[in-house]
Design an enzyme around this catalytic site. Sequence first.
Site, short mmCIF file in Angstrom:
data_model
loop_
_atom_site.label_atom_id
_atom_site.label_comp_id
_atom_site.label_asym_id
_atom_site.label_seq_id
_atom_site.Cartn_x
_atom_site.Cartn_y
_atom_site.Cartn_z
N TYR A 173 6.26 -6.49 2.86
CA TYR A 173 5.60 -5.30 3.40
C TYR A 173 5.61 -4.16 2.40
O TYR A 173 6.31 -4.21 1.38
CB TYR A 173 6.22 -4.88 4.74
CG TYR A 173 7.54 -4.13 4.61
CD1 TYR A 173 8.73 -4.78 4.30
CD2 TYR A 173 7.59 -2.75 4.80
CE1 TYR A 173 9.92 -4.09 4.19
CE2 TYR A 173 8.79 -2.05 4.69
CZ TYR A 173 9.95 -2.73 4.38
OH TYR A 173 11.13 -2.03 4.26
N ARG A 226 4.15 -3.46 -6.82
CA ARG A 226 5.40 -3.97 -6.23
C ARG A 226 5.10 -5.03 -5.17
O ARG A 226 5.79 -6.04 -5.09
CB ARG A 226 6.19 -2.81 -5.62
CG ARG A 226 7.52 -3.25 -5.03
CD ARG A 226 8.38 -2.09 -4.61
NE ARG A 226 7.83 -1.35 -3.49
CZ ARG A 226 8.33 -0.20 -3.02
NH1 ARG A 226 9.38 0.34 -3.61
NH2 ARG A 226 7.78 0.40 -2.00
N ARG A 248 6.90 -24.73 13.18
CA ARG A 248 8.11 -24.24 12.53
C ARG A 248 8.79 -25.30 11.65
O ARG A 248 9.31 -26.29 12.15
CB ARG A 248 9.10 -23.75 13.59
CG ARG A 248 10.36 -23.12 13.03
CD ARG A 248 11.24 -22.56 14.14
NE ARG A 248 12.41 -21.88 13.60
CZ ARG A 248 13.54 -22.51 13.26
NH1 ARG A 248 13.65 -23.81 13.40
NH2 ARG A 248 14.55 -21.81 12.76
N HIS A 294 11.34 -24.93 7.98
CA HIS A 294 11.85 -23.91 7.06
C HIS A 294 11.07 -23.93 5.76
O HIS A 294 10.81 -22.88 5.18
CB HIS A 294 13.35 -24.13 6.79
CG HIS A 294 14.21 -23.72 7.95
ND1 HIS A 294 14.25 -24.42 9.12
CD2 HIS A 294 15.06 -22.69 8.10
CE1 HIS A 294 15.10 -23.83 9.96
NE2 HIS A 294 15.60 -22.76 9.36
N LYS A 303 10.69 -6.48 -1.12
CA LYS A 303 10.51 -5.74 0.14
C LYS A 303 10.09 -6.73 1.23
O LYS A 303 8.93 -6.77 1.65
CB LYS A 303 9.46 -4.64 -0.10
CG LYS A 303 9.65 -3.41 0.78
CD LYS A 303 8.89 -2.23 0.20
CE LYS A 303 8.80 -1.07 1.16
NZ LYS A 303 10.06 -0.55 1.67
N GLU A 317 22.24 1.86 -2.47
CA GLU A 317 21.06 2.60 -1.99
C GLU A 317 21.24 2.81 -0.50
O GLU A 317 22.22 2.33 0.08
CB GLU A 317 19.76 1.82 -2.28
CG GLU A 317 19.67 0.47 -1.57
CD GLU A 317 18.38 -0.30 -1.85
OE1 GLU A 317 17.35 0.33 -2.17
OE2 GLU A 317 18.41 -1.54 -1.73
N LEU A 321 16.14 -1.92 -4.09
CA LEU A 321 14.68 -1.90 -4.14
C LEU A 321 14.25 -0.98 -5.29
O LEU A 321 14.78 0.13 -5.41
CB LEU A 321 14.11 -1.37 -2.82
CG LEU A 321 12.59 -1.50 -2.74
CD1 LEU A 321 12.19 -2.93 -2.40
CD2 LEU A 321 12.00 -0.55 -1.72
N1 PDD Z 1 11.64 1.98 2.77
N2 PDD Z 1 15.35 1.23 -0.58
C1 PDD Z 1 15.04 0.54 0.51
C2 PDD Z 1 15.97 -0.53 0.97
C3 PDD Z 1 13.84 0.82 1.21
O1 PDD Z 1 13.51 0.11 2.30
C4 PDD Z 1 12.99 1.85 0.74
C5 PDD Z 1 11.70 2.19 1.41
C6 PDD Z 1 13.39 2.57 -0.41
C7 PDD Z 1 12.53 3.64 -1.01
O2 PDD Z 1 11.40 3.09 -1.63
P1 PDD Z 1 10.03 3.89 -1.79
O3 PDD Z 1 10.34 5.13 -2.51
O4 PDD Z 1 9.18 2.96 -2.57
O5 PDD Z 1 9.52 4.15 -0.40
C8 PDD Z 1 14.55 2.22 -1.05
C9 PDD Z 1 10.39 2.11 3.49
C10 PDD Z 1 9.81 3.46 3.43
C11 PDD Z 1 10.54 1.57 4.88
O6 PDD Z 1 11.24 0.56 5.02
O7 PDD Z 1 9.94 2.09 5.82
#
Ligand code: PDD
Length: 288
Positions: A32, A51, A102, A104, A149, A181, A205
């Site tokens: 996503y 990304r 389903r 895996h 992501k 983070e 991330l």
């Molecule tokens: N989240 N780290 C993680 C684990 C994240 O899920 C996100 C973003 C960030 C920041 O990344 P960016 O600057 O590219 O938004 C860092 C999004 C916004 C979410 O899950 O809604």
Amino acid sequence: MNSVFLNGAYLPKDQARISVDDRGFVFGDGIYEVVRIIEGRIFAWGEHAARMARGLDAVRIPFSASDVAGLEAVCNTLIADNDLQSGEATVYFQVSRGAAPRTHYFPPAGTPPTVYAAPSRFTPSRDMREKGVKAITVPDLRWARCDLKTVNLMGAVLARQAAHESGAYEALMIRDGMMMEGAATNAFAVIDGVVRTYPLSNYILPGITRQYVLDAARDVGVPVSEEPVTQAQMFAAPELFIVGTTTDVAPIVLLDGKTVGSGSPGPVTKKVQAAFLARLYGSAAVAH
Ligand code: PDD
């Protein structure tokens, strides 16, 4: 109003349907993105698209970089159809490995990915920016590919819930004694005047905001360093802040119930925040 995009069609959100066999639903088998819209313009589309394409390629979902590039037009249609040309919004994109019985292992070749995009009106919190937020620390229970992501967000969900239950905005993840983070943000500390954040690796991330913040800080003469911050350094740091697409730059004023620095946003954080917001808003006339 409230139209979304699903598998090539634009339709009201309450009419959008996916199969219960969708691998996004059953396995969290998808990638996503969340982008920010300011006065109808997508912020940092190129970076988000790159990304997303990299993530889809890494997990071998057959949705190419040029397919991802096509989502820019989808996004612009959603902005127009949902009256989001003024003010602010976010758009959520998700591509899953599609619907199939389903197993895996991957479904048969030719199974079409499920492609979804949905906008939401968004109003950044002035309070969060100006007064700062509370955060807690939690052990990082996530897997070893936090650079992707994926829609598998159990680690983030449990961490954010722990924060929520203690009246905090964010949970900062600790792995091997280091600040990695936040659950949905990248984390920074100011140590000896240097803005520090964990280096890019498979354990965080590669945040788009993170990169903009590093560049903005350098631009206004604030030294930056991509090197790990230990838990002890975190608690001793005079300033901490988190950054992300829906967080911008938010100072942390309380960590695990302990005051950070003076207990109000510090000068380096404020300088970096102003430099970032100038890049985010550019010449946009939107009040912020
Ligand atoms: N989240 N780290 C993680 C684990 C994240 O899920 C996100 C973003 C960030 C920041 O990344 P960016 O600057 O590219 O938004 C860092 C999004 C916004 C979410 O899950 O809604």
